[in-house]
Write an enzyme that holds these catalytic residues in place. Sequence first.
Site, mmCIF file in Angstrom:
data_model
loop_
_atom_site.group_PDB
_atom_site.id
_atom_site.type_symbol
_atom_site.label_atom_id
_atom_site.label_comp_id
_atom_site.label_asym_id
_atom_site.label_seq_id
_atom_site.Cartn_x
_atom_site.Cartn_y
_atom_site.Cartn_z
ATOM 1 C CG HIS A 38 44.566 39.681 29.464
ATOM 2 N ND1 HIS A 38 44.133 38.639 29.018
ATOM 3 C CD2 HIS A 38 44.300 39.768 30.844
ATOM 4 C CE1 HIS A 38 43.375 38.214 28.985
ATOM 5 N NE2 HIS A 38 43.248 38.373 30.912
ATOM 6 C CG HIS A 59 42.111 41.239 34.823
ATOM 7 N ND1 HIS A 59 39.950 41.458 34.005
ATOM 8 C CD2 HIS A 59 42.667 40.499 34.118
ATOM 9 C CE1 HIS A 59 40.104 40.401 33.579
ATOM 10 N NE2 HIS A 59 41.375 39.476 33.392
ATOM 11 C CG HIS A 93 38.611 37.471 29.543
ATOM 12 N ND1 HIS A 93 38.648 38.434 30.168
ATOM 13 C CD2 HIS A 93 39.159 37.196 30.736
ATOM 14 C CE1 HIS A 93 39.630 38.903 31.406
ATOM 15 N NE2 HIS A 93 39.888 38.150 30.992
ATOM 16 C CD GLU A 141 40.941 31.894 31.288
ATOM 17 O OE1 GLU A 141 39.894 32.397 31.702
ATOM 18 O OE2 GLU A 141 41.556 32.091 32.541
ATOM 19 C CG ASP A 191 44.763 37.308 33.509
ATOM 20 O OD1 ASP A 191 43.643 38.051 33.904
ATOM 21 O OD2 ASP A 191 44.574 36.020 33.615
ATOM 22 C CG ASP A 192 44.352 38.565 37.319
ATOM 23 O OD1 ASP A 192 43.921 39.388 37.219
ATOM 24 O OD2 ASP A 192 44.120 37.502 36.646
#
Length: 333
Positions: A17, A19, A197, A200, A278-279
Amino acid sequence: MAEFNDWIAGLPKAELHLHIDGSLEPGRLLQLAGKHGVDLPYADEAAVTAACEFDNLDEFLAMYYLGASVLRDEEDFYNLMMDYLTKCRTQNIRHCEVMIEPQTYADNGVPIDICMRGFKAAVNDARREWGQSCLMILSIMRHAPEEEGIKTLKAAEPYRDDFIALGLASSEVPFPPAQFKRLYELAASQEYRLGAHAGEEGPPGYISDALDLLHCERIDHGIRCAEDPALVERLAREQIPLTVCPLSNVRLRCFNNMSDHNILQLLDRNLCVTVNSDDPAYFGGYLNENFQALHAHLGLDKVQAARLAANSFTASYLGDAEKARFFEELEAY
Ligand code: HPA
Ligand code: ZN
């Protein structure tokens, strides 16, 4: 602590996961803004880092899309991907599955061919240079109408072999899975693997709907499943993987503190949970830092960390032979 952190650094693991736009580091962001004459409200790298304070997902996404607006030519996409894959090498992320979001670039006038040429070249170079394993996921924006997602799926047809799966990201509420049934049916007919997703910021019902209406085999985040005991039981029984992102969840205030995070409770209940960043450029750490935070605040031990790493290979979109090779590596470690 230091001994555990060193051990985590050497642990063979997968990241599922991530991005790619979320790995745009402040230095690279400012460099590209200068290169393309994009006006950003940040005087220097410290100002970018200081701006990474968010009350919710949408506040973060505003900064994230602004950041992605500096990506314009093939070289930019190559460098962005190569920066992340180099991080995989240093963090012993033996396999990664990276979300690509062509709608974001199209909104800035950049066609899919430009980004895919850059991304593919970097993936190929990393595979050749150090054997990096990497798959790409076509991630659709749920804040845009389903029709736009379907257009993106069509635009991606020349790259069908470069994408293993379809994903669904961006602002979660109020864009429930039910709005994307046709898109997912089309992707299934083209034999994309399916994830999304869900849960969340959205309610547990979004997770069930991603499974039952979109036929997803894997859920990104999924942490709000804990509010529905029957759903938790189902996720355990069916071994539906959840790609959990601890630092992201705390930065976006899904949990107030890391010590409140539920990932180890879900692991205890035998869910196939995994750790992901994630980021990472926006949330204060890559994959190893996520494991380290779980150790520091929740007492994650080596047995649990090894289970999470095993889950990351189990939950991947790799074939059985490739998974077996990574399980052997993990066993040896
Ligand atoms: N959720 C939804 N969309 C996203 C995220 C996230 O955490 N990060 C980047 N796009
Ligand atoms: Zn995400």
